[in-house]
Design a protein around this motif. Structure first.
Motif, PDB file in Angstrom:
ATOM      1  N   LEU A  36     -94.061 144.464  10.100  1.00 56.82           N
ATOM      2  CA  LEU A  36     -94.713 144.997   8.907  1.00 56.82           C
ATOM      3  C   LEU A  36     -96.061 145.652   9.196  1.00 56.82           C
ATOM      4  CD1 LEU A  36     -93.904 142.077   6.442  1.00 56.82           C
ATOM      5  CD2 LEU A  36     -92.826 144.341   6.530  1.00 56.82           C
ATOM      6  N   GLY A  37     -96.462 145.676  10.466  1.00 49.94           N
ATOM      7  CA  GLY A  37     -97.729 146.302  10.840  1.00 49.94           C
ATOM      8  C   GLY A  37     -98.950 145.496  10.436  1.00 49.94           C
ATOM      9  N   MET A  38     -98.803 144.181  10.356  1.00 52.59           N
ATOM     10  CA  MET A  38     -99.912 143.307   9.984  1.00 52.59           C
ATOM     11  C   MET A  38    -100.453 142.608  11.227  1.00 52.59           C
ATOM     12  SD  MET A  38     -98.295 141.422   6.704  1.00 52.59           S
ATOM     13  CE  MET A  38     -97.716 142.312   5.290  1.00 52.59           C
ATOM     14  N   LYS A  39    -101.755 142.385  11.264  1.00 50.64           N
ATOM     15  CA  LYS A  39    -102.385 141.639  12.354  1.00 50.64           C
ATOM     16  C   LYS A  39    -102.418 140.162  11.997  1.00 50.64           C
ATOM     17  CE  LYS A  39    -104.484 144.006  15.551  1.00 50.64           C
ATOM     18  NZ  LYS A  39    -104.133 143.782  16.935  1.00 50.64           N
ATOM     19  N   LEU A  40    -102.350 139.330  12.999  1.00 57.80           N
ATOM     20  CA  LEU A  40    -102.459 137.884  12.834  1.00 57.80           C
ATOM     21  C   LEU A  40    -103.743 137.384  13.452  1.00 57.80           C
ATOM     22  CD1 LEU A  40     -98.981 136.330  13.735  1.00 57.80           C
ATOM     23  CD2 LEU A  40    -100.230 136.072  11.616  1.00 57.80           C
ATOM     24  N   ILE A  41    -104.377 136.428  12.794  1.00 56.20           N
ATOM     25  CA  ILE A  41    -105.520 135.739  13.375  1.00 56.20           C
ATOM     26  C   ILE A  41    -105.233 134.240  13.325  1.00 56.20           C
ATOM     27  CG2 ILE A  41    -106.805 135.770  11.198  1.00 56.20           C
ATOM     28  CD1 ILE A  41    -109.380 135.927  12.984  1.00 56.20           C
ATOM     29  N   ALA A  42    -105.411 133.578  14.434  1.00 50.90           N
ATOM     30  CA  ALA A  42    -105.187 132.140  14.523  1.00 50.90           C
ATOM     31  C   ALA A  42    -106.531 131.432  14.413  1.00 50.90           C
ATOM     32  CB  ALA A  42    -104.512 131.786  15.846  1.00 50.90           C
ATOM     33  N   GLU A  43    -106.653 130.542  13.425  1.00 53.43           N
ATOM     34  CA  GLU A  43    -107.913 129.832  13.231  1.00 53.43           C
ATOM     35  C   GLU A  43    -107.807 128.423  13.803  1.00 53.43           C
ATOM     36  OE1 GLU A  43    -109.602 128.923   9.342  1.00 53.43           O
ATOM     37  OE2 GLU A  43    -107.731 128.008   8.766  1.00 53.43           O
ATOM     38  N   GLY A  44    -108.910 127.903  14.275  1.00 59.54           N
ATOM     39  CA  GLY A  44    -108.956 126.529  14.750  1.00 59.54           C
ATOM     40  C   GLY A  44    -108.435 126.333  16.156  1.00 59.54           C
ATOM     41  N   VAL A  45    -108.513 127.360  16.988  1.00 57.35           N
ATOM     42  CA  VAL A  45    -108.062 127.241  18.376  1.00 57.35           C
ATOM     43  C   VAL A  45    -109.090 126.402  19.133  1.00 57.35           C
ATOM     44  CG1 VAL A  45    -107.460 128.495  20.476  1.00 57.35           C
ATOM     45  CG2 VAL A  45    -106.894 129.463  18.234  1.00 57.35           C
ATOM     46  N   GLU A  46    -108.648 125.259  19.648  1.00 60.40           N
ATOM     47  CA  GLU A  46    -109.580 124.339  20.303  1.00 60.40           C
ATOM     48  C   GLU A  46    -109.237 124.013  21.746  1.00 60.40           C
ATOM     49  OE1 GLU A  46    -110.183 120.915  17.844  1.00 60.40           O
ATOM     50  OE2 GLU A  46    -111.085 122.104  16.237  1.00 60.40           O
ATOM     51  N   SER A  47    -108.085 124.475  22.230  1.00 62.49           N
ATOM     52  CA  SER A  47    -107.744 124.184  23.623  1.00 62.49           C
ATOM     53  C   SER A  47    -107.194 125.429  24.305  1.00 62.49           C
ATOM     54  CB  SER A  47    -106.699 123.055  23.715  1.00 62.49           C
ATOM     55  OG  SER A  47    -105.423 123.520  23.329  1.00 62.49           O
TER      56      SER A  47
END
Length: 82
Positions: A36-47
């Motif tokens: 769909l041409g959308m970007k993803l952002i992952a929150e809370g990456v800790e390792s």
């Protein structure tokens, strides 16, 4: 309604490298967003393992303590793993 950015909640991100169910969900969302041409952002990456697992799924935007601590009215220095 369409959006340009989808944010993955930290509860879904936590230990994704150890959880096949979470991995499958994120992989499916990543494929759908790419179509769909959308970007993803992952929150809370800790390792590092979480980061590497998400990168392998094609995600390239991240937030979390692994990268930088939050700062009030300032740009935090980035502590890029490496």
């Amino acid at each position: 309604m369409r959006t340009d950015l989808v944010k993955l909640d930290m509860a879904l991100i936590r230990n994704v490298h150890e959880d096949a169910g979470r991995h499958a969900i994120i992989r499916g969302v990543a494929l759908m967003c790419a179509d769909l041409g959308m970007k993803l952002i992952a929150e809370g990456v800790e390792s590092r393992e979480e980061l590497e697992s998400l990168q392998a799924m094609g995600i390239d935007l991240f937030q979390g303590y692994l990268l930088a601590r939050p700062a009030f009215q300032a740009l935090p220095s980035v502590d890029w793993p490496g």
